[in-house]
Each structure stands twice: as structure tokens, then as C-alpha cells.
Motif scaffolding. Structure first.
Motif, short mmCIF file in Angstrom:
data_model
loop_
_atom_site.label_atom_id
_atom_site.label_comp_id
_atom_site.label_asym_id
_atom_site.label_seq_id
_atom_site.Cartn_x
_atom_site.Cartn_y
_atom_site.Cartn_z
N VAL A 1 0.83 -1.13 0.01
CA VAL A 1 0.05 0.02 0.04
C VAL A 1 0.71 1.30 -0.02
O VAL A 1 1.88 1.41 0.98
CB VAL A 1 -0.83 -0.01 1.31
N GLU A 2 0.75 2.06 -1.07
CA GLU A 2 1.18 3.45 -0.99
C GLU A 2 0.81 4.41 -0.17
O GLU A 2 -0.47 4.63 -0.16
CB GLU A 2 1.49 3.99 -2.25
N GLU A 3 1.53 4.96 0.98
CA GLU A 3 1.12 5.74 1.94
C GLU A 3 1.24 7.14 1.49
O GLU A 3 0.59 7.98 1.92
CB GLU A 3 1.63 5.46 3.34
N GLY A 4 2.40 7.52 1.00
CA GLY A 4 2.56 8.87 0.61
C GLY A 4 4.26 8.94 0.16
O GLY A 4 4.56 8.08 -0.46
N SER A 5 4.76 9.91 0.37
CA SER A 5 6.26 10.13 -0.28
C SER A 5 6.75 11.10 0.40
O SER A 5 6.16 11.99 1.13
CB SER A 5 6.28 10.55 -1.70
N VAL A 6 8.19 11.26 0.71
CA VAL A 6 9.19 12.05 1.19
C VAL A 6 9.54 12.91 0.15
O VAL A 6 10.37 12.46 -0.69
CB VAL A 6 10.38 11.34 2.03
N PRO A 7 9.54 14.24 0.02
CA PRO A 7 10.10 15.05 -1.16
C PRO A 7 11.47 15.01 -1.23
O PRO A 7 11.94 15.07 -2.15
CB PRO A 7 9.44 16.38 -0.70
N ARG A 8 12.16 15.12 0.01
CA ARG A 8 13.68 15.06 0.10
C ARG A 8 14.24 13.95 1.13
O ARG A 8 14.21 14.46 2.20
CB ARG A 8 14.37 16.39 0.09
N GLY A 9 14.32 12.95 0.45
CA GLY A 9 14.88 11.79 1.41
C GLY A 9 16.07 11.26 0.99
O GLY A 9 16.77 11.30 -0.24
N PHE A 10 16.96 10.57 1.99
CA PHE A 10 18.24 10.27 1.64
C PHE A 10 18.27 8.61 1.91
O PHE A 10 17.72 8.36 3.03
CB PHE A 10 19.46 10.73 2.22
N LEU A 11 18.68 7.67 0.98
CA LEU A 11 18.54 6.28 1.12
C LEU A 11 20.01 5.84 1.39
O LEU A 11 20.88 6.05 0.78
CB LEU A 11 18.17 5.67 -0.22
N ILE A 12 20.18 5.16 2.46
CA ILE A 12 21.48 4.81 2.91
C ILE A 12 21.21 3.10 2.83
O ILE A 12 20.54 2.56 3.70
CB ILE A 12 21.64 5.14 4.40
N PRO A 13 22.18 2.63 2.06
CA PRO A 13 22.19 1.01 2.17
C PRO A 13 22.30 0.38 3.43
O PRO A 13 23.17 0.81 4.36
CB PRO A 13 23.36 0.67 1.22
N GLN A 14 21.63 -0.59 3.63
CA GLN A 14 21.51 -1.25 4.98
C GLN A 14 22.86 -1.92 5.34
O GLN A 14 23.42 -1.91 6.53
CB GLN A 14 20.52 -2.45 4.96
N ARG A 15 23.86 -2.29 4.27
CA ARG A 15 25.09 -2.78 4.35
C ARG A 15 25.95 -1.48 5.05
O ARG A 15 26.99 -2.11 5.95
CB ARG A 15 25.69 -3.03 3.13
N ALA A 16 25.52 -0.57 4.99
CA ALA A 16 26.36 0.64 5.56
C ALA A 16 26.02 1.12 7.05
O ALA A 16 26.53 1.89 7.83
CB ALA A 16 26.41 1.97 4.72
N ILE A 17 25.04 0.59 7.55
CA ILE A 17 24.29 0.74 8.76
C ILE A 17 24.98 0.05 9.97
O ILE A 17 24.94 -1.28 9.73
CB ILE A 17 22.80 0.86 8.94
N SER A 18 25.17 0.52 11.12
CA SER A 18 25.52 -0.27 12.39
C SER A 18 24.33 0.33 13.50
O SER A 18 23.73 1.40 13.11
CB SER A 18 26.96 0.09 12.89
N ARG A 19 24.65 -0.05 14.62
CA ARG A 19 23.53 0.08 15.68
C ARG A 19 24.74 0.59 16.94
O ARG A 19 25.53 -0.13 17.17
CB ARG A 19 22.77 -1.01 16.18
N ASN A 20 24.26 1.83 17.43
CA ASN A 20 25.29 2.21 18.73
C ASN A 20 24.63 1.51 20.08
O ASN A 20 23.51 0.62 19.91
CB ASN A 20 25.19 3.64 18.97
N ALA A 21 25.31 1.77 21.21
CA ALA A 21 24.83 0.80 22.47
C ALA A 21 23.12 1.57 22.81
O ALA A 21 22.51 0.31 23.39
CB ALA A 21 25.42 1.47 23.61
N ARG A 22 22.83 2.42 22.24
CA ARG A 22 21.23 2.91 22.59
C ARG A 22 20.39 2.01 21.54
O ARG A 22 19.14 2.31 21.20
CB ARG A 22 21.09 4.19 22.77
N GLY A 23 20.80 1.50 20.62
CA GLY A 23 20.04 0.95 19.37
C GLY A 23 19.78 1.99 18.27
O GLY A 23 18.96 1.46 17.19
N GLU A 24 20.58 2.92 18.15
CA GLU A 24 20.22 3.78 17.08
C GLU A 24 21.19 3.65 15.99
O GLU A 24 22.21 3.19 16.23
CB GLU A 24 20.68 5.38 17.71
N PRO A 25 20.38 4.12 14.76
CA PRO A 25 21.19 3.59 13.44
C PRO A 25 22.50 4.77 13.21
O PRO A 25 22.09 5.99 13.44
CB PRO A 25 20.29 3.81 12.32
#
Length: 409
Positions: free
Chosen positions: A296-320
Motif C-alpha cells: 500500500v502506497e502511503e505517501g512520499s518524502v519529497p527530499r529523502g536520503f537512502l542509505i544502504p543497509q550494509r552501511a548501517i550499524s547500531r550504537n549502544a542505544r540501538g540507534e542507527p
């Protein structure tokens, strides 16, 4: 003696100069040499990002009707092919019509009898009307004639109603399809006795073109979406919301549908609410009860940045978090208000156009290390880094191609 010492000193100096000239030369380090290990990076660019939710759902027939007899009798014939397509009004079963035809004939005779009594009653009433004016008969006799005429006319109306009832019951001996669609197997065979309004359905008809998809979504997701729309981070999709369907085997259904409605209440047991989408199903691929995933298409972000999941880590608080190269050094950034979009993580803040994101080699470096950034490409389908060819491999490939061209000539 003094002259001899000076000569020996000059000889030693000249020898040292000659040896220095003949020795290996050492170059001074170049200022533009790589500052550290090489890491693969991509340059981020803002874009319009459509937002979709993939929700579990079930296929439901757009119309469904259970076929039951409206009169009792013995089934004489089944007039349809089980599992086939039927049209509304098409005969499905034939019951024994003999008793209902007899009732119809009796009602028809009763109507004719009632109609035959009307002319005489009317003539008597007209004659008595003239006689009462001459005082030849009493008013009571005239009123009795009027009542007799009214009763005869009422008998005609009752006989007409009885005849219509008999006709309807006779017509009900042919059981017809109430809707168009695909019909199930028959629960009874010819020779079986059925009764009016019985609990056992003779068969069921499903209309599956178009077909409905009932999907469920949590109320928390609805609240988050509305908050994002209210803050302007997301633009709503509008009144006509497209829906795509992913089948149980992972294939994408070729035809897109549209969201029809969403319930106005939330389930008190599951904390979810139901939405219904409608799709065309000309090939009858979607069948009632089938499990699917609705996109289901909910909407769109006019200016967003897509960061590949391979580049994402998590800190001690679980934040990306992710690593970037700024002025040839590694820096780490933490993101908030993120959302998974396929193989990427959507972020709307904390980065700018052209920022260099580390997507390869992040395990060999730490924050603050000096590195050399090398532009790489990612496969959009898998999120993997496309294979690169070093200089030697490129030269070998060119040489091989040249030799093959010469042999081919």
C-alpha cells in the motif's frame, strides 16, 4: 706535514661525495599520496522517495451467495457444471414442479370462478338502485346488493393474489443463480429432498472479478503516519491510493488495484484495523482465502536520503549509525526518524547532497582514521557492491581483448 694532512682531508671529502652520488636516491614523500587505507564510498543525493507498507491480507470474493431452495421438493436435475462460471438468473437446479403446477391450475380456476360472479352481482346492484328510487324495494335490499357486489370483487382480488403466489412457487421450482461468478460443487444430487429455507446450502457462488483484499495494520502505524503527514515530513498519497499484491510464492501480481475503504474502528483484541483493496482478476488467479501481501502506497518524502543497509550499524542505544569520509577522515553520524525502504534506510536529516558514505572497508577503519575514498557502485536489487577491476586486471583484460581481435582478424 701540514700539506700532507690537508691533502688527505680533501681526498676523504671527495671520496665521500663520490660514494654519496653513487648510492640509492631517496625521494621525499609526496603531499598528494593516499592518507591511509582505501574505503569504498558512494555520494548521497536527495530524491523523492515513495513510502509503502507491505501488509498481510486475505483474498475475499467481492460478492458471495449461498444457494438455497425457496420451496420444498425433489431435485430432478442439476443444470450447471461444478466449478464453472454462471450468470445471474441462470437455472441451477430443477425441482419436481408437478404439485406446484397443480396448485397454480387450482388458483387459476378459483380466479375464473370469482370473476364469473361479478357481472351478476353488478347487474343486481344496478337494478336495485333504480328500484329503490321508485320505492319498489327497501333500502335494505339495495344495500345487500351493493355488499354482494363488493364481496364478489374482493373474491376476485383474493383469487388473483392466490394465483400470483402459486405462480411464484411454481417458478421457484427452477432454482436460479442470484449473482454471476464461479460456482462451487453441489452439496446434493438429483433425487434428494430439499425444503424451503433449509440450513444446508445447495452450493455457493463467488464473484472473483473484481476481487477484494482485506489487510490489517496496527493502530500505532496509523498514528505515526498521521503525525508524519501533519509535520510535513511525508506527503499524503491522496484519495486514490494504489495497491500492489505479492503472492504466496513471492511473485508480484501484474495488475494494480486501489484502496476502497478503511474501517473506522480498531479491534479491541488485536489493536489493528482493517483496510480493503479492490483489484481486477480476469485470469481468476486470485482465489478467496488465499494469503497475500498487499503493498500500500502511503505517501512520499519529497527530499529523502537512502542509505544502504550494509552501511548501517547500531550504537549502544540501538540507534542507527553510519560512517562518512569528511576531509579524508572517517566520521560517524547517528540518525533519528528512520524507516526501512527495501534494502535501504530512509533518513531525512543529518546528511547533505554529495556526502561520501562508506559502504566497503568500514571494518578496517575507525572514527578519526585518515583514509582514501574510492567511488564504488551498488547493485540496486541486492545492495551489494559491484565488483571492481584494479589497474593490472584492466590492462590484462585490454591485452586479452587486443590479442583476440588480432586472431579474429
Amino acid at each position: 706535514m701540514k700539506n700532507t694532512s690537508i691533502g688527505l682531508a680533501l681526498t676523504a671529502a671527495m671520496t665521500a661525495m663520490i660514494l654519496s652520488a653513487c648510492g640509492p636516491k631517496t625521494e621525499a614523500p609526496r603531499s598528494d599520496a593516499p592518507a591511509g587505507p582505501a574505503v569504498g564510498v558512494i555520494a548521497l543525493q536527495a530524491r523523492r522517495v515513495p513510502l509503502t507498507s507491505e501488509l498481510p491480507g486475505r483474498v475475499v470474493a467481492s460478492e458471495e451467495a449461498e444457494v438455497r431452495p425457496q420451496v420444498g421438493g425433489i431435485i430432478q436435475r442439476r443444470l450447471f457444471v461444478e466449478g464453472g462460471e454462471v450468470k445471474a438468473g441462470q437455472p441451477l437446479y430443477q425441482l419436481d414442479p408437478a404439485p406446484y403446477r397443480a396448485t397454480y391450475d387450482s388458483a387459476l380456476a378459483a380466479l375464473q370462478k370469482a370473476r364469473a360472479a361479478v357481472p351478476g352481482a353488478r347487474a343486481t346492484a344496478v337494478r336495485d338502485r333504480d328500484l329503490v328510487k321508485l320505492n319498489a324495494i327497501s333500502k335494505q335490499d339495495y344495500e345487500s346488493a351493493i355488499d354482494t357486489l363488493a364481496q364478489a370483487q374482493a373474491s376476485v382480488a383474493a383469487a388473483q393474489a392466490a394465483l400470483e403466489t402459486a405462480r411464484i412457487n411454481l417458478d421457484y421450482t427452477t432454482i436460479r443463480a442470484p449473482i454471476s461468478g464461479r460456482i462451487d460443487k453441489s452439496a446434493l444430487t438429483p433425487g434428494a429432498l430439499v425444503t424451503a429455507g433449509q440450513s444446508t446450502a445447495l452450493t455457493t457462488i463467488h464473484q472473483i472479478d473484481p476481487v477484494n483484499i482485506d489487510v490489517t495494520q496496527s493502530s500505532a502505524s496509523l498514528l505515526n503516519l498521521r503525525a508524519a503527514i501533519a509535520s510535513g515530513r511525508i506527503h499524503a498519497a491522496g484519495d486514490h491510493i494504489p495497491v500492489r499484491v505479492r503472492l504466496e510464492n513471492g511473485a508480484l501480481y501484474p495488475l494494480a488495484g486501489e484502496l476502497a475503504f478503511a474501517e473506522s474502528s480498531v479491534s479491541t483484541t488485536t489493536g489493528t484495523y482493517t483496510m480493503r483493496a479492490m483489484l481486477r482478476n480476469p485470469s481468476r488467479l486470485l482465489l478467496p482465502g488465499m494469503y497475500v501481501r498487499a503493498i500500500v502506497e502511503e505517501g512520499s518524502v519529497p527530499r529523502g536520503f537512502l542509505i544502504p543497509q550494509r552501511a548501517i550499524s547500531r550504537n549502544a542505544r540501538g540507534e542507527p549509525t553510519a560512517l562518512f569520509v569528511v576531509d579524508r577522515r572517517v566520521v560517524e553520524r547517528t540518525f533519528a526518524n528512520t524507516r526501512d525502504v527495501g534494502n535501504d534506510l530512509l533518513v531525512s536529516g543529518g546528511v547533505r547532497d554529495g556526502d561520501l558514505l562508506v559502504v566497503e572497508g568500514s571494518q578496517q577503519v575507525r572514527v578519526g582514521d585518515a583514509v582514501s575514498a574510492v567511488q564504488v557502485a551498488l547493485n540496486p536489487a541486492t545492495g551489494e557492491v559491484a565488483p571492481r577491476m584494479d589497474a593490472d586486471a584492466a590492462d590484462n583484460a585490454k591485452a586479452s581483448a587486443s590479442v583476440e581481435a588480432q586472431h579474429g582478424g
